[in-house]
Design an enzyme around this catalytic site. Structure first.
Site, PDB file in Angstrom:
ATOM      1  N   TYR A  91       6.124   8.715  20.516  1.00 47.23           N
ATOM      2  CA  TYR A  91       5.586   7.370  20.726  1.00 47.23           C
ATOM      3  C   TYR A  91       6.616   6.261  20.557  1.00 47.23           C
ATOM      4  O   TYR A  91       6.292   5.088  20.651  1.00 47.23           O
ATOM      5  CB  TYR A  91       4.385   7.111  19.810  1.00 47.23           C
ATOM      6  CG  TYR A  91       4.632   7.396  18.336  1.00 47.23           C
ATOM      7  CD1 TYR A  91       5.563   6.672  17.620  1.00 47.23           C
ATOM      8  CD2 TYR A  91       3.916   8.386  17.676  1.00 47.23           C
ATOM      9  CE1 TYR A  91       5.791   6.926  16.280  1.00 47.23           C
ATOM     10  CE2 TYR A  91       4.125   8.644  16.334  1.00 47.23           C
ATOM     11  CZ  TYR A  91       5.066   7.921  15.649  1.00 47.23           C
ATOM     12  OH  TYR A  91       5.294   8.186  14.327  1.00 47.23           O
ATOM     13  N   CYS A 134      -1.489  -4.680 -27.272  1.00 48.38           N
ATOM     14  CA  CYS A 134      -0.959  -3.627 -26.397  1.00 48.38           C
ATOM     15  C   CYS A 134      -1.340  -2.258 -26.965  1.00 48.38           C
ATOM     16  O   CYS A 134      -1.112  -2.000 -28.138  1.00 48.38           O
ATOM     17  CB  CYS A 134       0.562  -3.769 -26.323  1.00 48.38           C
ATOM     18  SG  CYS A 134       1.340  -2.402 -25.471  1.00 48.38           S
ATOM     19  N   CYS A 150       8.492  -2.410 -26.669  1.00 54.32           N
ATOM     20  CA  CYS A 150       7.303  -1.675 -26.249  1.00 54.32           C
ATOM     21  C   CYS A 150       7.741  -0.431 -25.474  1.00 54.32           C
ATOM     22  O   CYS A 150       8.377  -0.538 -24.435  1.00 54.32           O
ATOM     23  CB  CYS A 150       6.427  -2.560 -25.366  1.00 54.32           C
ATOM     24  SG  CYS A 150       5.022  -1.655 -24.682  1.00 54.32           S
ATOM     25  N   GLU A 170      -2.726   2.658  21.238  1.00 55.15           N
ATOM     26  CA  GLU A 170      -2.680   4.124  21.209  1.00 55.15           C
ATOM     27  C   GLU A 170      -3.137   4.612  19.848  1.00 55.15           C
ATOM     28  O   GLU A 170      -3.054   3.860  18.869  1.00 55.15           O
ATOM     29  CB  GLU A 170      -1.251   4.597  21.480  1.00 55.15           C
ATOM     30  CG  GLU A 170      -0.299   4.261  20.344  1.00 55.15           C
ATOM     31  CD  GLU A 170       1.171   4.252  20.745  1.00 55.15           C
ATOM     32  OE1 GLU A 170       1.542   3.389  21.564  1.00 55.15           O
ATOM     33  OE2 GLU A 170       1.918   5.078  20.229  1.00 55.15           O
ATOM     34  N   CYS A 214       2.197  -0.495 -28.184  1.00 59.58           N
ATOM     35  CA  CYS A 214       3.071  -0.932 -29.283  1.00 59.58           C
ATOM     36  C   CYS A 214       2.360  -1.877 -30.242  1.00 59.58           C
ATOM     37  O   CYS A 214       2.941  -2.286 -31.243  1.00 59.58           O
ATOM     38  CB  CYS A 214       4.341  -1.590 -28.736  1.00 59.58           C
ATOM     39  SG  CYS A 214       4.070  -3.193 -27.989  1.00 59.58           S
ATOM     40  N   LYS A 216      -6.235  -0.162  11.168  1.00 57.72           N
ATOM     41  CA  LYS A 216      -6.729   1.037  10.484  1.00 57.72           C
ATOM     42  C   LYS A 216      -8.243   1.174  10.626  1.00 57.72           C
ATOM     43  O   LYS A 216      -8.970   0.178  10.665  1.00 57.72           O
ATOM     44  CB  LYS A 216      -6.379   0.960   8.978  1.00 57.72           C
ATOM     45  CG  LYS A 216      -4.903   0.797   8.680  1.00 57.72           C
ATOM     46  CD  LYS A 216      -4.070   1.988   9.073  1.00 57.72           C
ATOM     47  CE  LYS A 216      -4.187   3.132   8.119  1.00 57.72           C
ATOM     48  NZ  LYS A 216      -3.406   2.969   6.898  1.00 57.72           N
ATOM     49  N   ASP A 227      -2.289  10.909  12.321  1.00 61.09           N
ATOM     50  CA  ASP A 227      -2.134  11.086  10.875  1.00 61.09           C
ATOM     51  C   ASP A 227      -1.320  12.347  10.590  1.00 61.09           C
ATOM     52  O   ASP A 227      -1.859  13.397  10.289  1.00 61.09           O
ATOM     53  CB  ASP A 227      -3.532  11.183  10.239  1.00 61.09           C
ATOM     54  CG  ASP A 227      -3.470  10.964   8.736  1.00 61.09           C
ATOM     55  OD1 ASP A 227      -2.375  10.652   8.233  1.00 61.09           O
ATOM     56  OD2 ASP A 227      -4.515  11.107   8.090  1.00 61.09           O
TER      57      ASP A 227
END
Ligand code: IVH
Length: 750
Positions: free
Chosen positions: A237, A430, A454, A127, A433, A325, A131
């Site tokens: 459904y 990083c 950090c 089915e 930091c 999908k 959306d």
């Protein structure tokens, strides 16, 4: 004298609270009768009098104002929220299939789980996947008692008055089971969406990006009169709680919902296997453009309901259904620059900042670039991806969205690459930091080594801590956490629980005086925090944000250990064993250098096995390690990560400070009365009436722990034909052994 008759100024506090509750209910009921059923139960003047009385009481006792206060329900923004509804049966989502192979795997997996041969008949329904947004409608004795959004699957928002304005949703049913929860999708047609946006634009109001957003925005209106003016529709459904079965098959159940008065999708069809499912998929895809409403795929469900029951659920999705999908939508745009974000576990994640572009109705301006290998054009094994093309700042890139996930970069157009573009160099410090960012052998990600110093890691950890699946503290989201961190009010989770002492009433730097906060929101926040001082153990473990310990692993750990202290003891005891593991791993890596060979994983596992034979691991440590890794779903990776987190002094101290504020609730044992609850069970040999996976899932649902090996802790061995060493060991240890029929009889399914 009843509260209703007492003048507002003479009400005591307790009477006022009771009266506010009574008024909220009466006003809500009157609202439904008026807006939804077109059958007003009182005059407008009486209705207004109720609302005035409600406001007068709230003015006298502001702190008694309810979260579902009627005074907030007209004209107020949706921020104040709806009352919550706990779903009697959880509302789940669906696993996804993206191509034909995934659909074949879906069928194979189900056959394997059920122990069906490749030729046994197995029917499915197909089915359209609508959306919109899902809604659960609960009918009792044929009357709608509430309508709730999905929310987090366990608790949703009560949108009854709004749901009743939807033409496809009946207020009453005839010949329905006494209790019936109907589930389906609320959506808006293309034509209604265009007309609504035109009206909104003409009135100078905001327009919606797509029909889904329009439907969601319209259903989640605090004023049902607004919802009524927006033409929403509903397809049924599925179902939740039912007092008697609707039918024997999915197809018949949907037909029954149709007879009860619900709209069901006319493209729903019965298919006899993957080939027929894929035919149906193509047919629905062909019709997609002319349906007049948005769909984003096709849902396949096992037709026989007794098989759906046998298949059951994984943590958040049913095994018996999948959403296939439609392919993601694509668009080309320019990549302006690459930025590095630092995550909760210190991972440096590259993000593409894009010239905004519309992809499938949504404006996209950021996309993930995964990691440095992805940018360089190779996968984790060093093999080329995108034909080896790297990604540079200034490039034209193709972006796509698949479902709700963050947009990704799929491809790059070398013919449009600016001459000045240079290969991207990934930083090794990083950006937040300045600590070294290192990439460990075998890891695709570079990580900041700053730990809690950090700021990015600390903030991300806090955001994770308050997120929905973790502590889920109302009024304390990502934005507030960032603000509190920046100002030094909250540096670690434990600080959340001392906020009231530090910044509540009686303190000069009170929260209520800060920008964005007021008396009421501050009081609400403190109350919401207090509510979470009692926390389910699984959520608490998940909230710590330990690498590799996701929701499922956290729930498994909670179920296995049952208390925080028990978990701590075992993780502590396992430390020497984990260290031995690490040494074994390092030895293999040193031996093989940095070469990425296929057999490396196997060699590491083998080397780990031999470390046990070394004399340096105390037996207690080995036992603790085995205890951890025997939990189904917890392997060496999770165990090592747990040990790491618990052995870092700063992190451990932070956990201790947190735990001191909490009452950690052991997981419910849903089947406490089941004869196998809390027992450790091992299955061995051939099972004939169910597959191993099914046996395991069933046993766990009944509260048993399923282990792969027999030890002194085993309570029960279920042995089928061909059982070998495990049966022998059980006999030696005096462990009770039964056969498959004995097991089925024991759990009441014989
Ligand atoms: S069945 C237990 N059928 O898709 C399974 N879901 O991605 C219940 N959806 O949360 C879902 N159309 O909101 C089902 N025909 C359909 C659907 C559908 C749309 C939505 C639903 C669900 C989401 C999962």
């Amino acid at each position: 004298m009843a509260e209703a008759d007492i003048p507002v100024e003479r009400l005591t506090r307790d009477e006022a609270a009771a009266e506010l509750a009574r008024l909220a209910e009466m006003i809500a009921r009157a609202n439904i009768a008026y807006h939804a059923e077109d059958a007003p139960e009182m005059s407008d003047a009486d209705f207004d009098a109720l609302k005035r009385r409600n406001s007068a009481i709230e003015a006298r006792f502001p702190d008694l104002k309810r979260s579902d206060s009627p005074s907030e329900q007209v004209g107020a923004g949706p921020a104040e929220g709806f009352a919550k509804v706990r779903h009697a049966v959880r509302m789940l989502s669906l696993a996804n299939a993206f191509d034909e192979a995934d659909v074949q795997d879906f069928d194979d997996g189900i056959r394997k789980y059920l122990g069906l041969g490749a030729d046994a008949p197995l029917a499915y329904t197909a089915e359209p996947k609508i959306d919109g947004l899902s809604l659960s409608l609960r009918y009792e004795a044929g009357r709608l008692v509430h309508a709730a959004t999905r929310g987090d699957g366990e608790t949703g928002e009560n949108v009854t008055a709004n749901a009743l304005t939807v033409g496809d949703i009946p207020a009453t049913l005839r010949d329905a089971p006494d209790v019936l929860e109907v589930r389906g999708e609320v959506y808006m047609s293309h034509a209604d969406f265009e007309a609504l946006n035109a009206r909104q634009a003409a009135a100078g109001e905001k327009t919606f990006a797509n029909p889904r957003n329009a439907a969601a925005g319209s259903l989640r209106q605090l004023d049902a009169a607004i919802t009524r003016s927006r033409p929403l529709r509903f397809f049924a459904y599925a179902w939740g709680e039912v007092s008697e079965p609707l039918a024997d098959t999915q197809m018949e159940a949907i037909a029954r919902l149709g007879r009860l008065g619900f709209a069901t999708n006319p493209l729903t069809a019965l298919c006899d296997g993957p080939v027929a499912l894929l035919d149906r998929y193509r047919l629905i895809e062909d019709r997609r453009a002319t349906l007049g409403y948005d769909i984003d795929g096709v849902v396949y469900k096992v037709d026989a309901l007794y098989l759906q029951r046998r298949l059951g659920f994984r943590s958040t999705t049913p095994r018996w259904a999948i959403a296939h999908k439609f392919p993601a939508e694509l668009a080309w745009t320019r990549l302006e620059r690459i930025e590095i974000q630092v995550g909760r576990t210190g991972a440096l994640s590259p993000v593409a900042r894009l010239t905004p572009v519309t992809v499938g109705g949504v404006v996209v301006s950021n996309a993930t670039l995964h990691n440095e290998d992805y940018i360089a054009g190779r996968d984790a094994r060093g093999q080329p991806i995108r034909g080896g093309k790297d990604i540079r700042e200034g490039d034209w890139v193709q972006v796509y969205r698949a479902g709700d996930v963050i947009p990704k970069v799929a491809d790059v157009d070398l013919s449009r690459r600016p001459e000045t573009a240079v290969p991207y160099t990934f930083r090794d410090t990083c950006p937040e930091c300045g600590s070294d960012a290192v990439r460990e052998e075998g890891d695709s990600v570079r990580r900041c080594t700053g730990g809690l110093i950090c700021p990015a890691q600390a903030v991300e950890k806090l955001k994770h801590f308050v997120s929905r699946a973790a502590f889920d503290i109302e009024g304390l989201g990502a934005k507030q956490v960032e603000q509190f961190y920046r100002d030094g009010w909250v540096r670690e989770p434990a600080d959340i629980f001392t906020l009231r002492d530090r910044y509540g009433d009686g303190n000069l730097t009170q929260l209520k005086n800060r920008e964005g906060w007021g008396e009421k929101s501050a009081a609400n926040l403190f109350a919401a925090i207090d509510e979470k001082r009692r926390i389910p153990m699984g959520r608490m473990i998940f909230a710590l944000g330990i690498r590799h310990v996701g929701e499922v692993a956290a729930a498994d750990l909670a179920r296995h250990f049952g208390s925080w202290t028990a978990l701590e003891q075992v993780v502590d005891a396992a430390m020497p064993a984990a260290a031995a593991h690490r040494r074994a791993e390092a030895a293999v890596l040193a031996e093989q250098g940095a070469a990425r060979t296929e057999g490396r994983r196997a060699r590491i596992t083998e080397a780990r096995e031999t470390t046990w034979q070394g004399a340096d691991v105390p037996p207690g440590a080995r036992a603790a390690w085995d205890d951890l890794t025997a939990i189904d779903g917890i392997g060496a990776t999770v165990a090592l990560s747990l040990v790491d987190a618990f052995s870092q002094e700063a992190e451990r101290a932070s956990m201790r400070r947190l735990v001191a504020h909490l009452e950690i609730v052991p997981p419910d044992r849903p089947a406490e009365e089941s004869p196998v609850a809390g027992k450790t069970v091992v299955f061995t040999g051939t099972l004939e009436k169910m597959t191993r996976a099914e046996a395991k899932a069933r046993a766990e649902a009944l509260g048993a722990k399923v282990s792969g090996s027999v030890s002194a802790k085993t309570d029960l061995l279920v042995a089928g034909p061909g059982a070998g060493s495990k049966a022998k060991k059980a006999a030696e240890l005096g462990v009770e052994t039964i056969d498959e029929d004995g097991w089925l009889a024991l759990i009441g399914e014989g």
